[in-house]
Write a protein that holds these residues in place. Structure first.
Motif, mmCIF file in Angstrom:
data_model
loop_
_atom_site.group_PDB
_atom_site.id
_atom_site.type_symbol
_atom_site.label_atom_id
_atom_site.label_comp_id
_atom_site.label_asym_id
_atom_site.label_seq_id
_atom_site.Cartn_x
_atom_site.Cartn_y
_atom_site.Cartn_z
ATOM 1 N N TRP A 62 51.690 35.268 32.422
ATOM 2 C CA TRP A 62 51.798 36.393 33.353
ATOM 3 C C TRP A 62 51.336 35.948 34.722
ATOM 4 C CZ3 TRP A 62 53.646 40.698 30.955
ATOM 5 C CH2 TRP A 62 53.406 40.839 29.590
ATOM 6 N N VAL A 63 51.755 36.691 35.737
ATOM 7 C CA VAL A 63 51.183 36.544 37.072
ATOM 8 C C VAL A 63 50.784 37.953 37.495
ATOM 9 C CG1 VAL A 63 51.545 35.842 39.458
ATOM 10 C CG2 VAL A 63 52.646 34.562 37.617
ATOM 11 N N PHE A 64 49.487 38.176 37.614
ATOM 12 C CA PHE A 64 49.000 39.463 38.104
ATOM 13 C C PHE A 64 49.059 39.413 39.626
ATOM 14 C CE2 PHE A 64 46.069 40.367 34.211
ATOM 15 C CZ PHE A 64 47.168 40.803 33.487
ATOM 16 N N LYS A 65 49.618 40.461 40.255
ATOM 17 C CA LYS A 65 49.855 40.443 41.698
ATOM 18 C C LYS A 65 49.277 41.662 42.403
ATOM 19 C CE LYS A 65 53.983 37.638 41.740
ATOM 20 N NZ LYS A 65 55.190 37.389 42.503
ATOM 21 N N ARG A 66 48.102 42.079 42.033
ATOM 22 C CA ARG A 66 47.526 43.252 42.676
ATOM 23 C C ARG A 66 46.029 43.080 42.884
ATOM 24 N NH1 ARG A 66 48.638 49.432 40.938
ATOM 25 N NH2 ARG A 66 47.952 50.344 42.887
ATOM 26 N N ARG A 67 45.658 42.784 44.120
ATOM 27 C CA ARG A 67 44.243 42.628 44.462
ATOM 28 C C ARG A 67 43.497 43.920 44.112
ATOM 29 N NH1 ARG A 67 42.288 39.140 48.318
ATOM 30 N NH2 ARG A 67 44.339 39.080 49.276
ATOM 31 N N MET A 69 42.856 45.113 41.131
ATOM 32 C CA MET A 69 43.210 45.677 39.828
ATOM 33 C C MET A 69 42.061 45.482 38.833
ATOM 34 S SD MET A 69 45.410 47.199 37.887
ATOM 35 C CE MET A 69 47.018 47.074 38.595
ATOM 36 N N PRO A 70 41.645 46.554 38.146
ATOM 37 C CA PRO A 70 40.588 46.372 37.148
ATOM 38 C C PRO A 70 41.104 45.580 35.949
ATOM 39 C CG PRO A 70 41.378 48.646 37.145
ATOM 40 C CD PRO A 70 42.078 47.944 38.260
ATOM 41 N N LEU A 71 40.255 44.717 35.444
ATOM 42 C CA LEU A 71 40.558 43.898 34.268
ATOM 43 C C LEU A 71 39.342 43.930 33.358
ATOM 44 C CD1 LEU A 71 42.016 40.773 36.095
ATOM 45 C CD2 LEU A 71 43.334 42.542 34.914
ATOM 46 N N ASP A 85 44.651 43.755 30.989
ATOM 47 C CA ASP A 85 44.799 44.877 31.909
ATOM 48 C C ASP A 85 44.952 46.174 31.124
ATOM 49 O OD1 ASP A 85 47.451 44.981 31.001
ATOM 50 O OD2 ASP A 85 48.332 44.489 32.941
ATOM 51 N N HIS A 86 45.244 47.265 31.823
ATOM 52 C CA HIS A 86 45.335 48.579 31.176
ATOM 53 C C HIS A 86 46.467 48.667 30.165
ATOM 54 C CE1 HIS A 86 48.285 48.892 34.377
ATOM 55 N NE2 HIS A 86 48.809 49.903 33.729
ATOM 56 N N GLY A 100 33.146 40.745 40.433
ATOM 57 C CA GLY A 100 32.342 41.738 39.734
ATOM 58 C C GLY A 100 32.425 43.124 40.350
ATOM 59 N N VAL A 101 33.146 43.272 41.455
ATOM 60 C CA VAL A 101 33.306 44.580 42.093
ATOM 61 C C VAL A 101 34.092 45.483 41.145
ATOM 62 C CG1 VAL A 101 34.339 45.823 44.035
ATOM 63 C CG2 VAL A 101 33.246 43.607 44.412
ATOM 64 N N ARG A 102 33.548 46.664 40.895
ATOM 65 C CA ARG A 102 34.161 47.568 39.924
ATOM 66 C C ARG A 102 35.209 48.460 40.581
ATOM 67 N NH1 ARG A 102 31.248 48.447 35.215
ATOM 68 N NH2 ARG A 102 33.047 49.688 34.627
ATOM 69 N N MET A 103 36.377 48.465 39.984
ATOM 70 C CA MET A 103 37.496 49.276 40.437
ATOM 71 C C MET A 103 37.998 50.090 39.247
ATOM 72 S SD MET A 103 37.613 48.240 43.581
ATOM 73 C CE MET A 103 39.181 48.544 44.376
#
Length: 169
Positions: A62-67, A69-71, A85-86, A100-103
């Motif tokens: 996969w390529v995740f492309k969303r700065r 995005m919670p994981l 991911d969700h 570590g920033v929570r989104m």
């Protein structure tokens, strides 16, 4: 032993193993960071290759492309973290690509947020499904989120990126 007794014994053993695994999983710590496993993080990069295994030689699935995005981190190996991911899509990502920033991800269309954790409180904003918001304080049932200059409180069940029993101050 009869077949019925063997089946009952097998069920009892499975239940015991599952209970022990649940207790261990609840208190699990990463072997590299000593941080809780599982735990939520977010994408630091605007693009991240998600690999089948923990090295550059493994295939990119996969390529995740969303700065932002919670994981959810579910495992650690050296400089690699297994994430999902969700949608439960995931694999291994280099630790430098996560933060570590929570989104939180809004999971309800036109989600109204309130000025305080109370359905009767005034509505301060409405977020579309798929909005990635910064996660703030959380009580047992509510979380404060903010995005696009707007903020408010929403029930935990309407977002992804926080555990049901988690409390944040």
């Amino acid at each position: 032993m009869t077949a019925l007794k063997l089946r009952l014994l097998a069920v009892a053993i499975c239940a015991t193993v599952a209970a022990a695994h649940g207790a261990m999983a609840k208190d699990a710590r990463g072997p590299v960071t000593n941080l809780p496993l599982p735990r939520f993080v977010s994408m630091k990069a605007s693009e991240a290759n998600i690999r089948r295994g923990p090295s550059l030689t493994h295939r990119i699935d996969w390529v995740f492309k969303r700065r932002g995005m919670p994981l959810e981190v579910t495992a650690e190996y050296g400089h690699w973290r297994r994430v999902r991911d969700h949608d439960n899509a995931g694999g291994w990502v280099h630790y430098t690509l996560i933060s570590g920033v929570r989104m939180a991800l809004v999971q309800q269309d036109l989600l109204t947020v309130h000025s305080r954790p109370d359905k009767a409180a005034p509505v301060t904003a409405a977020f579309e499904m798929g909005v990635v918001a910064r996660l703030g304080e959380c009580t047992i049932d509510w979380c404060e989120i903010s995005a696009g200059g707007y903020s408010g409180w929403t029930p935990k069940t309407t977002i992804w990126g926080v555990y049901p029993e988690e409390i944040r101050e």
